[in-house]
Structure formats: structure tokens, C-alpha cells
Write an enzyme that holds these catalytic residues in place. Structure first.
Site, PDB file in Angstrom:
ATOM      1  N   GLU A 498       0.825  -1.205   0.000  1.00 19.25           N
ATOM      2  CA  GLU A 498       0.000   0.000   0.000  1.00 19.25           C
ATOM      3  C   GLU A 498       0.864   1.262   0.000  1.00 19.25           C
ATOM      4  O   GLU A 498       0.496   2.285  -0.588  1.00 19.25           O
ATOM      5  CB  GLU A 498      -0.956  -0.003   1.191  1.00 19.25           C
ATOM      6  CG  GLU A 498      -1.923  -1.177   1.234  1.00 19.25           C
ATOM      7  CD  GLU A 498      -2.736  -1.342  -0.051  1.00 19.25           C
ATOM      8  OE1 GLU A 498      -2.953  -0.338  -0.760  1.00 19.25           O
ATOM      9  OE2 GLU A 498      -3.139  -2.471  -0.353  1.00 19.25           O
ATOM     10  N   HIS A 504       3.324   6.457  -5.390  1.00 17.11           N
ATOM     11  CA  HIS A 504       2.803   6.812  -6.710  1.00 17.11           C
ATOM     12  C   HIS A 504       2.009   8.113  -6.625  1.00 17.11           C
ATOM     13  O   HIS A 504       2.088   8.976  -7.513  1.00 17.11           O
ATOM     14  CB  HIS A 504       1.929   5.672  -7.225  1.00 17.11           C
ATOM     15  CG  HIS A 504       1.822   5.597  -8.712  1.00 17.11           C
ATOM     16  ND1 HIS A 504       1.087   4.616  -9.348  1.00 17.11           N
ATOM     17  CD2 HIS A 504       2.324   6.360  -9.713  1.00 17.11           C
ATOM     18  CE1 HIS A 504       1.160   4.778 -10.655  1.00 17.11           C
ATOM     19  NE2 HIS A 504       1.902   5.834 -10.900  1.00 17.11           N
TER      20      HIS A 504
END
Length: 706
Positions: A498, A504
């Protein structure tokens, strides 16, 4: 489902209707006594959660929807010739207020919900779907978009051209080119689908929370490890029950199946988990059929044979035959090994006196015993080295070594629950990159699984940059009265996974929020997350932080070697299990006729090529398979395996150059993490790696065929 990931993209967190300029006389009046509609004098314009009441949401949604309508009307009524700026960029910028409100409400609906909040969602969702249809089906607006698409003009950057392409395709794929009659059908089907997916999620959560087993006989729990008993005792206490309680939440359900020898209780628990929402008060079987059939109707209306064809047109894989060939290739290379895994554990169980067929509720128990005997490995051995606070320290340290990021707790940033902590994230030059919220522990108001999401994404408007507000939501083992939160190795991997999604989001760069961060094709979005899991078994990384919480001794190299060996011993089984989820997803979304059959039997047939463990009548995962029926992975679950191939190939470069190599991590940041959806993912991947990915890298990583 090993991992869960939900991503929602929301826009600016500034009060007012829009970023684009509209005469005030055309805008609705806003009630700024409602905190959702007021200016926020908070650090980084973070949400003031404590000021927001449930009663604020619906009026705020209504006001924001009115703002969105006004913004769209202004774009359509613009007397100037359609241009990239006054049409495409204006569309990208519109809806800032609505995105702000949605960003709070729908994230909290997943992470800290209530019955009243779920009722609000049921009332609000149809309005949002209607607005979406009003925009995508507006003929004057589409005419302006088509005009720009046909003659885009000069001076557009690659980023601008991608936004233009995405905008046009979004309209075309959402019914803009349909006849008036078909537009009405599209509006009807999409409204019904929106309501059905929302209902599916609520039923699945209710079914998960509805079942528990309370144990009052100390003999039944005597064999369990202390951490399991303590967790069960804490659950019992929280429910006002005596003794020990096991629930269908993963931190409770999985350890009980793993360590208890009580077959009767385990069977009861396993059947309950694997029949959630399959009949009963929270039945989802009719909802499953409704969702699948509505998706088929929408696909047919838009000119596609099945829903998968529609979805995959805008994916890295590009089409249904490619996905099916990919899944079949991996299955053909690993199924025999998976069957051998089952035989190995079954033979081992028989050697201990087990008689009969090894059933799914037996699997975890004998697998754990075998793993402990062959590899001298179990959760009790590993967990003391993975104190949650140390794992968090290690994850932050990794981000610093790879990307120069620093994480500073900021108690001036409000959080939505006492379990949550907020951090300022800065780079090595002191630039503010993001706010990161961490929410670790299970509660009845939180859905199961683990996911990354955003309250706000990154963008640049009129030269002013807005940085993202990122949230990681997980369901890890809670601390008890006698021990801190000690994570299993799977939970460590989940944290890294995660956190990869959060990188990202936090490292995203660009002008347009619809293209930044995790706003990429679904079968590409798991690359940044899954590659991070590789560091979980790198001793060079673990030595920096993984110490025994009581003795301070670093995790021994032999333990890490055993973890890797134990992973590989069931790698084929785990791979085939994931393929089964991908194949049943594709089965549901490649139907070409409305489905009115039996949900359970459909699943049995779709999973038959991957079946390793015995089939158990009266169970099915579809009624609780939130990924594909309410979580955005319809015709996309294959993406987890697709991304595993990408990450196995990508991480091999780190292995070659060094796991902390800044040249490699810099390239990964530049070509993968920062670019978002500004270019086609295959172009980005090849630019980073130098070649297209091959399945061989994953097979080798699993240690098969040697």
C-alpha cells in the site's frame, strides 16, 4: 484476496465553485456556515474533520452539484470558438467543490462509516450519477470537445495531447455519441448500476460484521499462540462478551484457522466467511446478477460484445484475448506445481494422523505446521521482529533511501479517527510533497482489506501547485494490554504494498489531476505497489530496522532465508489461487447474454481450471468479491498478476545494480512514479527497463522449473 486497493481521484480543496473563471452572477450562493463549503484555514488546506457533521453532507452535495451545472453551462455558452483552453482545460478544472466534498465523504464511507452515513450515500449517489450523465450526454458540450479533438491547434504538449485524447474518449465511452433514445437507456442503466454497486458494498460489510463465534471454554483456546488469544480476548471485551471472540475480520479469522486444531469451529468459521452475503439477510446474489447484466447492457449499448471488451480497450493489455492468453499461460506453467503443493501438505497431514480429504479449513493449520517443521518458521517466530512502529520506521527509511523523502508527524493536522496519524512529507531539498494519513487497525466502521486513497491529488493551476493528501487504510493486528502491535510477515508485505501506491500518489507531477499519481490504467497501477514487496525479504534492508522488540537483536539471516524458502514452497498454489480470481472475474464480464442462473454454480464452473482445494457446496466468493462488484476491478483483477510480471522484471534491475541504487530508483521515479497517466504505460515501462516484460521473470522469482 491478498491485497485490496481502492483509489479515488478528487480535485482542488479550495472553497468556491471552480478554478475556471465564471461571472459570479451565474454561480449559486454558498452557505459558508457549512464547513464543507467554507474556506479552510488549516495546514495544507487539510479537511477540518471535527467541524463536519453528518447533517452537513447532503446540503453541501446539493450546492456543489449546482456549482458543477453552472460551470458546465458556462463552458457550453461560451461564445468563443472551442479551444483546448476554454473547453478541455475548463472541463478538467470544473467540479472542484464537488470533488472536495466527495473526497471526504466517500473515503470516510469506507474507513469510518455508520448506518446514517450509508443512508446518506444511498440518497446522494443517484444525484451524482445523474450529474455525471448530464455532463457526458450533453450534446452541445460534446460538440465542443469534438471540435477541439478534430482541430487541436498548435503548441500542445504531450501532456496536453493526452488530456485531449482522454477527454474525448471519456465522452465517447460514456454515451455521448449515442442516439437520444439510447442516451436515455444509458442514463437508466448507469444509474441502476451505481446504486447496485453501492448496495453490494453495504451488504458485504454488514454480512462480515454479522458473524462471530464467542468461546468461553479455556480449553478451546489453550493451544493458540498468546497473540491470537489476546486479540480474541480484546474482541470479546469490545463486544461486551466474556472469554474469546473470533470474527470474520482478517486479523481474527486468519490466525484462528491457522493455529486452531478444532475442525468443527474452523469449518463453521470458514463456511461463514466464504458464504458472506450468499443468501440470508444481506444477500448479494441478486445484486451480483444485476451488476453483471447492467454492465453487459451498457457494453452492448456502446457497441461492445461484452463488458470486458469495453473495459480492456483502455488498459495496458488492450483486449480480452490478450488477458485470457496471459492467464492461461501462467496457469499452464504453474497448475501442476500447485497440485503438488496440495499433495505435499495433504501427505504431511496424513503423516500426523489426519484421515480423509484435506479441506480448505484444514489447509492453513497443516500448512503452518509443515512450514514450521520444514523451515522452522511460524508467525510467533517472525512477529517479534515486526513491531508496527519499527515496520513504519523501516518503510519510511526505504522511501528516504530510494527517493529522499522525509516524514514528520504533524499534530496540527486534524484526523478523522483517533487511530489515524498525519505526516508532512518533504523531499531531500525540503520541498513539501504531500500529507500522508496512516490508519492501521480494524474496527466495525471500516471495511476489510487494505487500500490507498486520496483526499486530494496533485495539479498545477495558473502556475500554483497543489500537492496531494494521501491516505493508507489497513486492518493490522491490534496491540493488546500485554503486547504491542506485532505484524505477521503478510502484514509487512501489505504495508509495503500500500505504501507503494502512496509513493505513486505523493511523487506524482503534472498540470492535470486526472493524469497525476495513481490515475493510470488499472493493470499498471499495481506495479508501484507490488515492486515494494520485494524489499520485505532483503536482509540489507531488514538489518536497518527489523529488531526483536524485547531483546533488540536484529532478525537473523537464516530466518529471512526461511521466509523466502517458505514463500516459494507455496508460490505455485498462491499463484493459481490469484489466477482463479482473475478467471472468475473475466467469466462474469465476458458473458454475452443476460445471466439468470445460479451464482454459486457459475463460480464453480469459472474456477474449475484452477481448482486445487476441494469445492465446498454452499459457498461462493462472488457475493463478497468487492474488488470486481463494487471496487473498480471489473474485468481487471488479472491486473494483479500482470503487475507481478512487471515488478518481477523491474526489481531484477534493482537486484543487479543494488537495492538502494539511486540511479535505478531515480529512473523508476522519473519514468513510472512521477509520470502518472501522461503517457501510455508500456512506453513508460520500456523507457525504465529497456524492454517489454515477460512472464519468465515471475516464474523464476517463484523458484519453479528449477
Amino acid at each position: 484476496m491478498k491485497k485490496a486497493f481502492i483509489i479515488m481521484t478528487f480535485s482542488a480543496m479550495a472553497a468556491g465553485c471552480a478554478d475556471n473563471s465564471i461571472p459570479k452572477a451565474q454561480l449559486p450562493e454558498l452557505d459558508t456556515s457549512n464547513p464543507l463549503l467554507a474556506e479552510w484555514n488549516t495546514p495544507h488546506q487539510t479537511p477540518p474533520f471535527s467541524e463536519i457533521e453528518l447533517s452537513d453532507y447532503e446540503p453541501a452535495f446539493d450546492a456543489a452539484i449546482a456549482c458543477s451545472h453552472a460551470e458546465i453551462d458556462a463552458i457550453v455558452a461560451n461564445p468563443s470558438k472551442p479551444t483546448f483552453g476554454n473547453t478541455i482545460v475548463a472541463l478538467e478544472r470544473h467540479g472542484a467543490l464537488l470533488d472536495r466534498i466527495s473526497g471526504i465523504f466517500f473515503n470516510l464511507l469506507e474507513a469510518d462509516t455508520s448506518d446514517e452515513m450509508q443512508q446518506i450515500a444511498l440518497r446522494v449517489q443517484p444525484k451524482l450519477t445523474e450529474l455525471s450523465n448530464d455532463i457526458s450526454l450533453n450534446p452541445e458540450l460534446f460538440a465542443r470537445v469534438k471540435a477541439v479533438y478534430g482541430k487541436p491547434g498548435r503548441g500542445l504538449s504531450k501532456e496536453d495531447k493526452k488530456l485531449l485524447e482522454d477527454t474525448y474518449q471519456s465522452f465517447a465511452r460514456n454515451g455521448a455519441a449515442l442516439s437520444d433514445a439510447d442516451k436515455e437507456l444509458y442514463r437508466k442503466y448507469s444509474s441502476e448500476l451505481s446504486a447496485a454497486t453501492l448496495q453490494f458494498g453495504q451488504n458485504a460489510l454488514a454480512a462480515t460484521n454479522a458473524f462471530s463465534i464467542n468461546i468461553t471454554d479455556p480449553k478451546v483456546v489453550a493451544e493458540l499462540p498468546d497473540f491470537v488469544k489476546e486479540g480474541m480476548a480484546a474482541d470479546a471485551k469490545a463486544r461486551g462478551e466474556k472469554g474469546w471472540t473470533v470474527t470474520l475480520q482478517a486479523p481474527s479469522y486468519v490466525p484462528f484457522l491457522t493455529y486452531s486444531s478444532n475442525r468443527a469451529l474452523k469449518e463453521k468459521l470458514w463456511r461463514a466467511y466464504n458464504s458472506r452475503a450468499l443468501g440470508g439477510e444481506n444477500d448479494n446474489t441478486l445484486v451480483v446478477k444485476q451488476i453483471a447484466n447492467l454492465r453487459l447492457k451498457i457494453a452492448n449499448l456502446l457497441g461492445y460484445k461484452c463488458y470486458a471488451d469495453y473495459v480492456l480497450e483502455r488498459r495496458m493489455a488492450e483486449n480480452t484475448p490478450t488477458v485470457m492468453a496471459f492467464l492461461d499461460e501462467l496457469l499452464s506453467q504453474t497448475k501442476a506445481y500447485a497440485d503438488r503443493d496440495y499433495e505435499t501438505v495433504g501427505d504431511y497431514a496424513a503423516s500426523l494422523g489426519f484421515k480423509g480429504q484435506l479441506m480448505p479449513w484444514d489447509w492453513g493449520y497443516y500448512n503452518e505446521k509443515y512450514k514450521h517443521e520444514k523451515y522452522a518458521l511460524n508467525d510467533e517466530l517472525v512477529k517479534p521482529y515486526f513491531k508496527l512502529e519499527n515496520v513504519r520506521k523501516g518503510v519510511f527509511m526505504l522511501a528516504n533511501k530510494l527517493y529522499g523523502l522525509n516524514f514528520t508527524p504533524n499534530d496540527k493536522i486534524e484526523v478523522y479517527h483517533p487511530d489515524v496519524t498525519a505526516y508532512d512529507v518533504t523531499d531531500e531539498n525540503g520541498r513539501f510533497m504531500a500529507v500522508l494519513y496512516l490508519d492501521f487497525f480494524p474496527r466495525e466502521s471500516k471495511r476489510s482489506g487494505a487500500w490507498m486513497t486520496e483526499f486530494r491529488g496533485a495539479k498545477i493551476v495558473d502556475g500554483k501547485e497543489t500537492r496531494p493528501l494521501v491516505s493508507l487504510v489497513m486492518n493490522f493486528t491490534k496491540p493488546t494490554e500485554t503486547a504491542p502491535s506485532l505484524l505477521t510477515f503478510d502484514e509487512v508485505e501489505t504495508f509495503l504494498h500500500e505504501f507503494g501506491h502512496s509513493l505513486h500518489g505523493m511523487l506524482g507531477e503534472g498540470k492535470y489531476e486526472s493524469q497525476t499519481g495513481t490515475s493510470v490504467y488499472r493493470d499498471f497501477v499495481e506495479l508501484p505497489s507490488q515492486i515494494m514487496e520485494n524489499w520485505a525479504t532483503e536482509k540489507e534492508f531488514l538489518d536497518l530496522w527489523a529488531v526483536h522488540y524485547q531483546t533488540g537483536e536484529p532478525i537473523p539471516a537464516e530466518v529471512v532465508d526461511r521466509i523466502v524458502a517458505a514463500q516459494n514452497y507455496l508460490a505455485a498454489y498462491s499463484n493459481v489461487r490469484q489466477l482463479s480470481f482473475g478467471l472468475t472475474d473475466m467469466a462474469w464480464h465476458t458473458i454475452t447474454e443476460p445471466f439468470e442462473g445460479d451464482v454459486e454454480q457459475f463460480e464453480v464452473a469459472s474456477m474449475a481450471p484452477t481448482q486445487v482445494l476441494p469445492v465446498v457446496p454452499g459457498t461462493a466468493m462472488a457475493p463478497a468479491f468487492g474488488h470486481i462488484f463494487s471496487g473498480g476491478y471489473a474485468a481487471g483483477y488479472y491486473g494483479y498478476k500482470w503487475a507481478e510480471v512487471l515488478e518481477a522484471d523491474a526489481f531484477s534491475l534493482f537486484k543487479e545494480k543494488g537495492i538502494f541504487n539511486r540511479e535505478v530508483s531515480g529512473s523508476f521515479r522519473e519514468n513510472i512514479l512521477s509520470k502518472g497517466g501522461t503517457e501510455h504505460p508500456m512506453e513508460l515501462y520500456v523507457r525504465f527497463r529497456g524492454h517489454k516484460p515477460e512472464t519468465r521473470a515471475l516464474i523464476e522469482k517463484m523458484g519453479l522449473g528449477k
